[in-house]
Design a protein around this motif. Structure first.
Motif, PDB file in Angstrom:
ATOM      1  N   MET A  63       0.930  -1.213  -0.172  1.00 41.27           N
ATOM      2  CA  MET A  63       0.072   0.008   0.003  1.00 41.27           C
ATOM      3  C   MET A  63       0.937   1.492   0.163  1.00 41.27           C
ATOM      4  N   VAL A  64       0.569   2.189  -0.754  1.00 35.66           N
ATOM      5  CA  VAL A  64       1.428   3.468  -1.215  1.00 35.66           C
ATOM      6  C   VAL A  64       0.188   4.442  -1.394  1.00 35.66           C
ATOM      7  N   ASN A  65       0.166   5.371  -0.386  1.00 40.09           N
ATOM      8  CA  ASN A  65      -0.721   6.442  -0.364  1.00 40.09           C
ATOM      9  C   ASN A  65      -2.359   5.924  -0.515  1.00 40.09           C
ATOM     10  N   GLY A  66      -2.671   4.926  -0.049  1.00 37.41           N
ATOM     11  CA  GLY A  66      -3.851   4.345  -0.161  1.00 37.41           C
ATOM     12  C   GLY A  66      -4.048   3.400  -1.214  1.00 37.41           C
ATOM     13  N   ARG A  67      -3.202   3.196  -1.966  1.00 33.94           N
ATOM     14  CA  ARG A  67      -3.425   2.391  -3.040  1.00 33.94           C
ATOM     15  C   ARG A  67      -2.268   1.148  -3.315  1.00 33.94           C
ATOM     16  N   ASP A  89     -11.457   3.524   2.795  1.00 37.63           N
ATOM     17  CA  ASP A  89     -11.347   2.756   3.857  1.00 37.63           C
ATOM     18  C   ASP A  89     -12.210   1.500   3.965  1.00 37.63           C
TER      19      ASP A  89
END
Length: 180
Positions: free
Chosen positions: A11-15, A158
């Motif tokens: 996960m990077v910045n919610g992706r 979320d």
């Protein structure tokens, strides 16, 4: 028996994005058993081999369990704070190896957690499926034995959305709050 692939992501910045581990990309792949392969360029892939030169079996079917006949990778694997989570599809056997709590030949969904330090080491693995056919459209259809077959995992607002095929007739989605 190599059509199912689960690239390892983080996960990077919610992706979720493809992860490099020790300078390489990695993927779990295969059917009937799960193998591990690596690449430096996402084009040329090198599977892990056992000492005899055959594909190394990272996880195999479990007699008497929901995945007694087949283990097949699902959506992209995800690096978590506990290890690498692989959601996979299991097929119940149609013989004496079958899980007696499920109809023979049923496809269900389970998970395995691998060590991030050694992607071959299993930390934990579900003994029972966390998603199995229960709704009418999961129990009947083109695949009569019943099917829930995980294919996509999306993180949005979320929540986790697990998309799965149902008896080769419909697409379902299971939704979960973000796990801490």
């Amino acid at each position: 028996a190599s059509k199912s692939v689960s690239m390892i992501t983080k996960m990077v910045n919610g992706r979720p994005v493809l992860a490099k581990i020790n300078g390489k990309y990695w993927m779990y792949w295969g059917e009937h058993f799960v193998n591990l392969a690596w690449s430096e360029n996402l084009s040329d892939w090198y599977p892990l081999l056992d000492p005899s030169g055959k594909l190394k079996k990272i996880i195999v079917t479990q007699p008497g369990k929901f995945d007694s006949d087949l283990d097949e990778c699902g959506p992209p694997a995800l690096i978590t704070d506990r290890g690498i989570l692989l959601i996979y599809n299991g097929k119940n056997a149609t013989d004496q190896n079958a899980d007696p709590s499920l109809p023979k030949g049923t496809y269900s969904v389970g998970s395995v957690l691998f060590s991030l330090e050694d992607m071959e080491t299993v930390i934990t693995r579900t003994a029972q499926p966390f998603l199995k056919p229960s709704l009418p459209h999961e129990l009947t259809g083109q695949f009569a034995a019943g099917t829930t077959f995980a294919e996509g995992l999306v993180y949005f607002k979320d929540k986790w959305f697990l998309y799965y095929g149902t008896a080769d007739s419909f697409v379902g989605v299971a939704v979960s709050e973000k796990a801490e």
